[in-house]
Design a protein around this motif. Structure first.
Motif, PDB file in Angstrom:
ATOM      1  N   LEU A  98     -63.645  -4.613  43.920  1.00 16.49           N
ATOM      2  CA  LEU A  98     -63.032  -3.302  44.119  1.00 16.49           C
ATOM      3  C   LEU A  98     -61.526  -3.464  44.312  1.00 16.49           C
ATOM      4  CD1 LEU A  98     -63.083  -0.277  44.550  1.00 16.49           C
ATOM      5  CD2 LEU A  98     -63.679  -0.691  46.966  1.00 16.49           C
ATOM      6  N   GLY A  99     -61.119  -4.463  45.089  1.00 17.39           N
ATOM      7  CA  GLY A  99     -59.688  -4.698  45.286  1.00 17.39           C
ATOM      8  C   GLY A  99     -58.959  -4.950  43.981  1.00 17.39           C
ATOM      9  N   THR A 100     -59.554  -5.756  43.100  1.00 17.62           N
ATOM     10  CA  THR A 100     -58.925  -6.029  41.810  1.00 17.62           C
ATOM     11  C   THR A 100     -58.911  -4.790  40.926  1.00 17.62           C
ATOM     12  OG1 THR A 100     -59.591  -8.352  41.922  1.00 17.62           O
ATOM     13  CG2 THR A 100     -59.035  -7.486  39.735  1.00 17.62           C
ATOM     14  N   ALA A 101     -59.976  -4.003  40.988  1.00 13.11           N
ATOM     15  CA  ALA A 101     -60.016  -2.762  40.202  1.00 13.11           C
ATOM     16  C   ALA A 101     -58.921  -1.796  40.647  1.00 13.11           C
ATOM     17  CB  ALA A 101     -61.389  -2.112  40.336  1.00 13.11           C
ATOM     18  N   VAL A 102     -58.743  -1.657  41.952  1.00  8.85           N
ATOM     19  CA  VAL A 102     -57.670  -0.793  42.465  1.00  8.85           C
ATOM     20  C   VAL A 102     -56.313  -1.321  42.004  1.00  8.85           C
ATOM     21  CG1 VAL A 102     -56.502  -0.004  44.561  1.00  8.85           C
ATOM     22  CG2 VAL A 102     -59.006   0.011  44.448  1.00  8.85           C
ATOM     23  N   LEU A 103     -56.153  -2.649  42.043  1.00  9.38           N
ATOM     24  CA  LEU A 103     -54.878  -3.256  41.642  1.00  9.38           C
ATOM     25  C   LEU A 103     -54.564  -2.992  40.177  1.00  9.38           C
ATOM     26  CD1 LEU A 103     -52.441  -5.141  42.163  1.00  9.38           C
ATOM     27  CD2 LEU A 103     -53.956  -7.063  41.569  1.00  9.38           C
ATOM     28  N   LEU A 116     -50.862 -12.460  36.814  1.00 16.13           N
ATOM     29  CA  LEU A 116     -51.193 -13.882  36.934  1.00 16.13           C
ATOM     30  C   LEU A 116     -52.182 -13.992  38.082  1.00 16.13           C
ATOM     31  CD1 LEU A 116     -50.811 -16.859  36.298  1.00 16.13           C
ATOM     32  CD2 LEU A 116     -48.676 -16.812  37.579  1.00 16.13           C
ATOM     33  N   MET A 117     -53.414 -14.423  37.791  1.00 15.65           N
ATOM     34  CA  MET A 117     -54.494 -14.294  38.768  1.00 15.65           C
ATOM     35  C   MET A 117     -55.125 -15.635  39.098  1.00 15.65           C
ATOM     36  SD  MET A 117     -57.684 -11.618  38.641  1.00 15.65           S
ATOM     37  CE  MET A 117     -58.764 -12.547  37.558  1.00 15.65           C
ATOM     38  N   ALA A 118     -55.496 -15.783  40.374  1.00 12.32           N
ATOM     39  CA  ALA A 118     -56.228 -16.962  40.814  1.00 12.32           C
ATOM     40  C   ALA A 118     -57.678 -16.857  40.369  1.00 12.32           C
ATOM     41  CB  ALA A 118     -56.157 -17.091  42.330  1.00 12.32           C
ATOM     42  N   GLY A 119     -58.118 -17.834  39.582  1.00 10.68           N
ATOM     43  CA  GLY A 119     -59.518 -17.941  39.219  1.00 10.68           C
ATOM     44  C   GLY A 119     -60.128 -19.138  39.926  1.00 10.68           C
ATOM     45  N   THR A 120     -61.328 -19.501  39.533  1.00 11.79           N
ATOM     46  CA  THR A 120     -62.013 -20.611  40.197  1.00 11.79           C
ATOM     47  C   THR A 120     -62.930 -21.348  39.243  1.00 11.79           C
ATOM     48  OG1 THR A 120     -63.562 -21.217  41.958  1.00 11.79           O
ATOM     49  CG2 THR A 120     -63.828 -19.043  40.988  1.00 11.79           C
ATOM     50  N   TYR A 181     -69.932 -15.494  45.339  1.00  8.67           N
ATOM     51  CA  TYR A 181     -68.490 -15.711  45.190  1.00  8.67           C
ATOM     52  C   TYR A 181     -68.127 -15.885  43.721  1.00  8.67           C
ATOM     53  CZ  TYR A 181     -64.070 -18.279  45.155  1.00  8.67           C
ATOM     54  OH  TYR A 181     -62.788 -18.701  44.877  1.00  8.67           O
ATOM     55  N   ALA A 182     -68.857 -16.743  43.009  1.00  9.65           N
ATOM     56  CA  ALA A 182     -68.560 -16.990  41.600  1.00  9.65           C
ATOM     57  C   ALA A 182     -68.753 -15.726  40.764  1.00  9.65           C
ATOM     58  CB  ALA A 182     -69.437 -18.118  41.071  1.00  9.65           C
ATOM     59  N   VAL A 183     -69.801 -14.970  41.065  1.00 13.16           N
ATOM     60  CA  VAL A 183     -70.036 -13.711  40.343  1.00 13.16           C
ATOM     61  C   VAL A 183     -68.862 -12.763  40.545  1.00 13.16           C
ATOM     62  CG1 VAL A 183     -71.474 -11.632  40.315  1.00 13.16           C
ATOM     63  CG2 VAL A 183     -72.547 -13.889  40.332  1.00 13.16           C
ATOM     64  N   SER A 184     -68.386 -12.666  41.803  1.00 14.29           N
ATOM     65  CA  SER A 184     -67.279 -11.740  42.071  1.00 14.29           C
ATOM     66  C   SER A 184     -65.990 -12.197  41.401  1.00 14.29           C
ATOM     67  CB  SER A 184     -67.072 -11.575  43.578  1.00 14.29           C
ATOM     68  OG  SER A 184     -66.532 -12.736  44.174  1.00 14.29           O
ATOM     69  N   LYS A 185     -65.769 -13.516  41.335  1.00 13.37           N
ATOM     70  CA  LYS A 185     -64.567 -14.025  40.667  1.00 13.37           C
ATOM     71  C   LYS A 185     -64.660 -13.835  39.157  1.00 13.37           C
ATOM     72  CE  LYS A 185     -61.472 -15.809  42.244  1.00 13.37           C
ATOM     73  NZ  LYS A 185     -60.171 -15.231  42.698  1.00 13.37           N
ATOM     74  N   PHE A 186     -65.852 -13.990  38.586  1.00 13.59           N
ATOM     75  CA  PHE A 186     -66.018 -13.750  37.158  1.00 13.59           C
ATOM     76  C   PHE A 186     -65.773 -12.279  36.848  1.00 13.59           C
ATOM     77  CE2 PHE A 186     -69.053 -13.596  33.358  1.00 13.59           C
ATOM     78  CZ  PHE A 186     -68.075 -14.025  32.479  1.00 13.59           C
ATOM     79  N   ALA A 187     -66.248 -11.397  37.725  1.00 18.04           N
ATOM     80  CA  ALA A 187     -65.987  -9.965  37.524  1.00 18.04           C
ATOM     81  C   ALA A 187     -64.492  -9.670  37.578  1.00 18.04           C
ATOM     82  CB  ALA A 187     -66.732  -9.156  38.585  1.00 18.04           C
ATOM     83  N   GLN A 188     -63.756 -10.358  38.451  1.00 15.89           N
ATOM     84  CA  GLN A 188     -62.302 -10.203  38.480  1.00 15.89           C
ATOM     85  C   GLN A 188     -61.699 -10.516  37.107  1.00 15.89           C
ATOM     86  OE1 GLN A 188     -60.888 -12.794  41.692  1.00 15.89           O
ATOM     87  NE2 GLN A 188     -60.285 -10.981  42.830  1.00 15.89           N
ATOM     88  N   GLU A 189     -62.165 -11.585  36.499  1.00 16.69           N
ATOM     89  CA  GLU A 189     -61.637 -11.953  35.179  1.00 16.69           C
ATOM     90  C   GLU A 189     -61.952 -10.874  34.138  1.00 16.69           C
ATOM     91  OE1 GLU A 189     -62.254 -15.793  33.637  1.00 16.69           O
ATOM     92  OE2 GLU A 189     -61.762 -16.856  35.500  1.00 16.69           O
ATOM     93  N   LEU A 190     -63.157 -10.323  34.196  1.00 12.89           N
ATOM     94  CA  LEU A 190     -63.514  -9.261  33.252  1.00 12.89           C
ATOM     95  C   LEU A 190     -62.620  -8.035  33.447  1.00 12.89           C
ATOM     96  CD1 LEU A 190     -67.409  -9.502  33.419  1.00 12.89           C
ATOM     97  CD2 LEU A 190     -65.892 -10.445  31.663  1.00 12.89           C
ATOM     98  N   LEU A 191     -62.338  -7.701  34.696  1.00 13.75           N
ATOM     99  CA  LEU A 191     -61.440  -6.579  34.971  1.00 13.75           C
ATOM    100  C   LEU A 191     -60.037  -6.859  34.444  1.00 13.75           C
ATOM    101  CD1 LEU A 191     -62.620  -5.836  38.614  1.00 13.75           C
ATOM    102  CD2 LEU A 191     -62.729  -4.206  36.711  1.00 13.75           C
ATOM    103  N   ALA A 192     -59.545  -8.075  34.661  1.00 21.20           N
ATOM    104  CA  ALA A 192     -58.207  -8.434  34.185  1.00 21.20           C
ATOM    105  C   ALA A 192     -58.141  -8.389  32.665  1.00 21.20           C
ATOM    106  CB  ALA A 192     -57.828  -9.829  34.695  1.00 21.20           C
ATOM    107  N   ARG A 273     -55.769 -14.898  28.867  1.00 20.02           N
ATOM    108  CA  ARG A 273     -55.879 -16.338  28.631  1.00 20.02           C
ATOM    109  C   ARG A 273     -56.215 -17.031  29.947  1.00 20.02           C
ATOM    110  NH1 ARG A 273     -57.187 -19.262  24.230  1.00 20.02           N
ATOM    111  NH2 ARG A 273     -55.894 -21.119  23.888  1.00 20.02           N
ATOM    112  N   ALA A 274     -57.195 -17.926  29.928  1.00 14.38           N
ATOM    113  CA  ALA A 274     -57.600 -18.675  31.116  1.00 14.38           C
ATOM    114  C   ALA A 274     -57.224 -20.135  30.955  1.00 14.38           C
ATOM    115  CB  ALA A 274     -59.107 -18.546  31.336  1.00 14.38           C
ATOM    116  N   PHE A 275     -56.861 -20.754  32.071  1.00 16.88           N
ATOM    117  CA  PHE A 275     -56.486 -22.161  32.092  1.00 16.88           C
ATOM    118  C   PHE A 275     -57.151 -22.863  33.276  1.00 16.88           C
ATOM    119  CE2 PHE A 275     -52.928 -19.923  30.128  1.00 16.88           C
ATOM    120  CZ  PHE A 275     -52.677 -20.689  29.001  1.00 16.88           C
ATOM    121  N   ASN A 276     -57.763 -24.010  33.021  1.00 18.85           N
ATOM    122  CA  ASN A 276     -58.268 -24.852  34.097  1.00 18.85           C
ATOM    123  C   ASN A 276     -57.103 -25.587  34.746  1.00 18.85           C
ATOM    124  OD1 ASN A 276     -61.019 -24.280  33.622  1.00 18.85           O
ATOM    125  ND2 ASN A 276     -61.122 -25.837  32.018  1.00 18.85           N
ATOM    126  N   ILE A 277     -57.020 -25.515  36.064  1.00 24.56           N
ATOM    127  CA  ILE A 277     -55.969 -26.213  36.796  1.00 24.56           C
ATOM    128  C   ILE A 277     -56.644 -27.294  37.634  1.00 24.56           C
ATOM    129  CG2 ILE A 277     -54.073 -26.000  38.429  1.00 24.56           C
ATOM    130  CD1 ILE A 277     -53.647 -24.642  35.664  1.00 24.56           C
TER     131      ILE A 277
END
Length: 351
Positions: A98-103, A116-120, A181-192, A273-277
């Protein structure tokens, strides 16, 4: 450049803010100072000239105000889980998704063009696995019976052979991610990604691996196994290692994460675009515990054989895309980083 850093008062966020400020950017921090990440409730000391805004990403008015005049958003705010987040799934989804959607909705209204977003690495679930007989396979989740018997390596579902792990790439998103946690982070990526497509904006996701370094929170289960081991040696205790200590992870220093963030600022591609860090050099959790204990003369690690249902055996990912497209190189090697980390200050605990 005028940059808004959400979660800029957190462990990784503070390092990013310092690097941005040192590079001459105008930086504003938006942070809710949630108690699980900030037990004292007070913001940390930030570099001179950095504006701090106490606000929640789920508050549309607060986000809209924080975005005024901003050229780019560095979205680091998230609730992190360590094995029990299913008990608080609503909180994770609310804060992270929800926070990412509002953003992103506010960014669309304000016409802020870059995210530029923190992924995992957690979204991958497991590493790749190969069977010596059947080739590439996706194993079943490890059973309680196997773990209790000390059979920790995933096995081929067809022949029962132990599988060999290798690094995943950005295309290897798990089906599905393995925890809330992983599900919520993946959803963040879909929103982005959706925001980027619908607005023509640029969304870059940096999928962090196991980040460690100075000012990691003391005794926090939310900061990963490196923080747990570091907290133990700070107390003069032996780190307790689960399973047989052979689980592989990639431990990347927070200074290298900050450098990757700076490199991503210069990326000129469009869309998502996603990048492994990652360091690119996997290490076992047993090696981490041993390195930290040896650095300060703490008791040697104790391999307990204990396990957590749902933990993956190995998860490492290749940083080749970041090396190629961002011209980024991790600079802190494992030995140097762990030796420094063993005596580096921790937030809220002993040095």
């Amino acid at each position: 450049m005028r940059v808004l850093v959400t979660g800029g008062a957190g462990f990784i966020g503070r390092h990013l803010v310092a690097e941005l400020a040192a590079a001459g950017h105008e930086v504003r921090v938006l942070d809710a100072l949630l108690p699980e990440s900030h037990p004292g409730g007070a913001p940390p000391e930030l570099p001179a000239g950095v504006e701090f805004v106490h606000g929640d990403l789920r508050d549309a008015d607060a986000v809209d105000r924080a975005l005024r005049g901003v050229d780019l958003v560095s979205h680091q705010a998230a609730v992190v889980g360590r094995g029990r987040e299913v008990l608080d799934a609503a909180h994770h989804v609310s804060c992270n998704d929800l926070g990412t959607a509002v953003l992103v909705a506010a960014m669309a209204r304000r016409e802020v063009p870059r995210l530029l977003m923190a992924g995992t690495v957690a979204i991958y679930g497991d590493s790749r696995y190969d069977c010596p007989v059947h080739g590439r396979v996706r194993p079943e989740r490890r059973s309680r019976a196997d773990l209790a018997a000390g059979r920790f390596e995933p096995r081929c579902g067809q022949c029962g052979a132990e599988l060999v792990a290798s690094a995943v790439t950005e295309e290897d998103v798990a089906d599905p991610p393995r925890n809330i946690y992983a599900v919520s982070k993946f959803a963040q990526e879909l929103l982005a990604g959706t925001w980027a497509r619908e607005t023509g904006g640029q969304a870059v996701v940096l999928r962090y691996h196991n980040v460690y370094g100075p000012h990691i929170p003391y005794q926090s289960p939310y900061s990963g196994v490196a923080a747990v081991f570091r907290s133990a040696v700070a107390r003069g205790q032996a780190p307790e290692v689960y399973e047989d200590g052979g689980s592989l992870r990639d431990f990347v220093h927070v200074r290298d994460v900050a450098a990757a963030h700076t490199a991503a600022l210069a990326w000129t591609g469009g869309g998502f675009r996603a990048f492994n860090i990652a360091s690119g050099v996997p290490r076992s959790i047993g090696e981490v515990a041993a390195a930290l204990a040896a650095a300060v003369g703490a008791p040697e690690p104790v391999v307990t054989g204990r396990f957590r249902i749902g933990d993956v055996r190995h998860i490492v990912a290749a940083p080749a895309r970041a090396l190629r497209e961002l011209a980024w190189r991790p600079a802190v090697d494992f030995e140097t980083g762990m030796k420094e980390f063993a005596t580096a200050p921790m937030r809220g605990g002993p040095s």
